[in-house]
Design an enzyme around this catalytic site. Structure first.
Site, short mmCIF file in Angstrom:
data_model
loop_
_atom_site.label_atom_id
_atom_site.label_comp_id
_atom_site.label_asym_id
_atom_site.label_seq_id
_atom_site.Cartn_x
_atom_site.Cartn_y
_atom_site.Cartn_z
N CYS A 82 41.51 60.83 -20.55
CA CYS A 82 41.38 60.64 -22.00
C CYS A 82 41.47 61.93 -22.82
O CYS A 82 42.35 62.07 -23.66
CB CYS A 82 40.08 59.93 -22.31
P1 NAD Z 1 44.45 52.45 -16.32
O1 NAD Z 1 45.77 53.10 -16.18
O2 NAD Z 1 43.36 52.76 -15.34
O3 NAD Z 1 44.62 50.86 -16.32
C1 NAD Z 1 45.56 50.16 -17.06
C2 NAD Z 1 45.93 48.91 -16.26
O4 NAD Z 1 46.75 48.07 -17.06
C3 NAD Z 1 46.73 49.21 -15.00
O5 NAD Z 1 46.06 48.66 -13.89
C4 NAD Z 1 48.08 48.55 -15.25
O6 NAD Z 1 48.70 48.06 -14.07
C5 NAD Z 1 47.70 47.45 -16.21
N1 NAD Z 1 48.81 46.98 -17.04
C6 NAD Z 1 49.81 47.69 -17.58
N2 NAD Z 1 50.62 46.90 -18.31
C7 NAD Z 1 50.12 45.65 -18.21
C8 NAD Z 1 50.51 44.40 -18.75
N3 NAD Z 1 51.57 44.27 -19.53
N4 NAD Z 1 49.75 43.32 -18.46
C9 NAD Z 1 48.67 43.41 -17.66
N5 NAD Z 1 48.26 44.57 -17.11
C10 NAD Z 1 48.96 45.68 -17.39
O7 NAD Z 1 43.96 52.77 -17.80
P2 NAD Z 1 42.45 52.91 -18.30
O8 NAD Z 1 41.90 54.23 -17.85
O9 NAD Z 1 41.71 51.67 -18.01
O10 NAD Z 1 42.71 53.04 -19.88
C11 NAD Z 1 43.12 51.94 -20.66
C12 NAD Z 1 43.04 52.33 -22.12
O11 NAD Z 1 41.69 52.60 -22.47
C13 NAD Z 1 43.82 53.59 -22.48
O12 NAD Z 1 44.33 53.46 -23.78
C14 NAD Z 1 42.77 54.69 -22.44
O13 NAD Z 1 43.09 55.78 -23.27
C15 NAD Z 1 41.56 53.94 -22.98
N6 NAD Z 1 40.26 54.46 -22.52
C16 NAD Z 1 40.10 54.89 -21.23
C17 NAD Z 1 38.85 55.35 -20.82
C18 NAD Z 1 38.64 55.86 -19.42
O14 NAD Z 1 37.61 56.51 -19.19
N7 NAD Z 1 39.54 55.60 -18.48
C19 NAD Z 1 37.77 55.36 -21.72
C20 NAD Z 1 37.97 54.87 -23.00
C21 NAD Z 1 39.22 54.42 -23.40
#
Ligand code: NAD
Length: 423
Positions: free
Chosen positions: A263
């Site tokens: 992030c």
């Molecule tokens: P991630 O990459 O771990 O997970 C995203 C998931 O979405 C993946 O498993 C992917 O296969 C799936 N995906 C992609 N396209 C898809 C679709 N069309 N339909 C269904 N599934 C699909 O990402 P994350 O770390 O969970 O982050 C997600 C969002 O949240 C980002 O915008 C990130 O900036 C935000 N965020 C992350 C955190 C963190 O600590 N990781 C904290 C707050 C906010």
């Protein structure tokens, strides 16, 4: 309530499991079939404290997993939690958001009742209104008053994601109409936290402003820490005194090798790119980034100061995850350290309690060990990159090294012969 969660990564999977724990019926849609399968078997590919326990309690009961969008229309609302990694020019790559909106929109075509879409992925101000809403309306062929939209940024920290989801400091809900806002707020009934209702764009900006501020605190602590080291002052003693001021608070003041993770780095880049596109000069944000890029390389300067040229030297790297209690290596500060060590011709032997498999996918041509003690055997020096609690117990293990040269990028060790990055 019946909720569909799109994207089964850190945010989506944790949200889905916690929403089930709050009593909702949850359908998690993860597009990657391997990931979806391992989640449905209760063995997620990510590590988060408390997550497996929630999965084993709710899978097959309140929580179902799928890699197709077939049952979305049966839910009352959908959370979009797909990734928004750094894209061209620092701006977020929105391809996953676009594809999720397309699939979600299509699956809402035959639904006759109201549906709420809640955006949880981090996106720049204007994205929900400029991209998400039009895309979903277009693909669903429905009217704006039949689908509601909210932006509900997520603030969980990896490693403590379950705890953070259930006990947030605040819940931010950006909405343009009260009905959507009320419904989104009701999802969190049972969680005690103040709710901040804003416009959609403000909610998007709150997420970036929060991350940029925390990143700024870290780079500030690191710059001051470097200065303290030059003056032979203990940076931790200084920041303890600074953080006791309630206007400052003690969090994110630990000097060290810099911030990583999925992030802070990408959100900072996105905010800088946004500012530049508006002809604003993001002076503070750029400095925060610059300090963070230089910080891990200072460890190697310290190392060379101790053992000279690194070519052919065996260097143990302890800690690969970007922080403790996670297996996530995205933007981990150990990556630039390993890359530079490789460039200098060092032999690298690495260990991490959780993140070896993740790092193996990125870097194959270094040696990985099953324990810290194995990694230390015969090493010319050791660099500690992650604050895993188990490292605090290490002492005699360092005697297995050829010489007890220990450089610490995170303040975690308590034995002798340590040189800290800022202490
Ligand atoms: P991630 O990459 O771990 O997970 C995203 C998931 O979405 C993946 O498993 C992917 O296969 C799936 N995906 C992609 N396209 C898809 C679709 N069309 N339909 C269904 N599934 C699909 O990402 P994350 O770390 O969970 O982050 C997600 C969002 O949240 C980002 O915008 C990130 O900036 C935000 N965020 C992350 C955190 C963190 O600590 N990781 C904290 C707050 C906010």
């Amino acid at each position: 309530m019946k909720i569909s969660v799109i994207g089964g990564g850190y945010v989506g999977l944790v949200s889905a499991a916690c929403l089930a724990q709050l009593g909702h019926w949850v359908e998690l849609i993860e597009i990657d079939p391997d990931r979806a399968r391992s989640i449905s078997q209760g063995r997620p590919q990510i590590y988060e404290k408390g997550l497996e326990a929630l999965l084993s309690k709710h899978l097959g009961e309140r929580l179902h997993v799928s890699s197709i969008y077939d049952h979305i229309a049966e839910s009352d609302l959908s959370f979009i939690c797909v990734g928004t990694p750094e894209g061209e020019g620092g701006r977020p790559d929105l391809s996953m958001v676009q594809s999720a909106c397309r699939s979600l929109g299509r699956s809402l075509r035959d639904k006759s009742s109201y549906h709420l879409v809640v955006m949880k992925s981090t996106v720049l101000p204007g994205t929900t209104e400029g991209l998400v809403i039009p895309a979903i309306l277009k693909h669903s062929r429905r009217e704006g008053d039949e689908i509601g939209f909210c932006m509900n940024p997520e603030f969980l920290r990896e490693g403590r994601a379950v705890e953070d989801f259930m006990h947030p400091d605040r819940i931010v809900i950006g909405c343009n109409d009260p009905i959507s806002g009320e419904l989104a707020e009701s999802v969190y009934r049972g969680i005690e936290a103040p709710v901040v209702r804003t416009e959609i764009k403000s909610a998007e900006m709150i997420k970036y402003a929060s991350n940029a501020f925390l990143a700024t605190k870290i780079s500030f602590a690191n710059e001051l820490g470097n200065l303290c080291k030059a003056l032979r002052i203990d940076a931790y003693e200084v920041m303890k005194g600074v953080g006791m001021d309630h206007r400052i608070n003690p969090h994110f003041l630990n000097a060290g090798a810099g911030f990583g993770g999925s992030c802070f780095p990408k959100d900072l880049s996105a905010l800088i790119a946004l500012a530049q596109s508006l002809d604003e000069k993001p002076l503070i944000l750029r400095s925060v980034q610059e300090v963070n890029e230089r910080q891990p390389l200072r460890l190697l300067e310290l190392l060379e100061g101790k053992i000279g040229r690194l070519k052919g030297k065996r260097i143990a790297v302890l800690g690969l995850a970007f922080k403790n209690d996670t297996d996530d290596i995205r933007e981990s500060r150990s990556i630039p350290v390993i890359m530079k060590l490789k460039e200098e011709g060092a032999d690298i032997v690495a260990y991490d309690p959780k993140a070896v498999d993740s790092m193996k996918r990125l870097i194959q041509d270094i040696e990985y060990c099953p324990t810290a003690a194995d990694a230390l055997r015969g090493a010319d020096a050791c660099i500690v990159m992650t604050e895993w609690p188990e490292f605090s117990e290490l002492d005699e293990e360092f005697d297995r090294m050829r010489s007890r040269v220990i450089i610490e990028g995170r303040r975690i060790l308590s034995c002798r012969d340590i040189e800290g990055i800022c202490w």
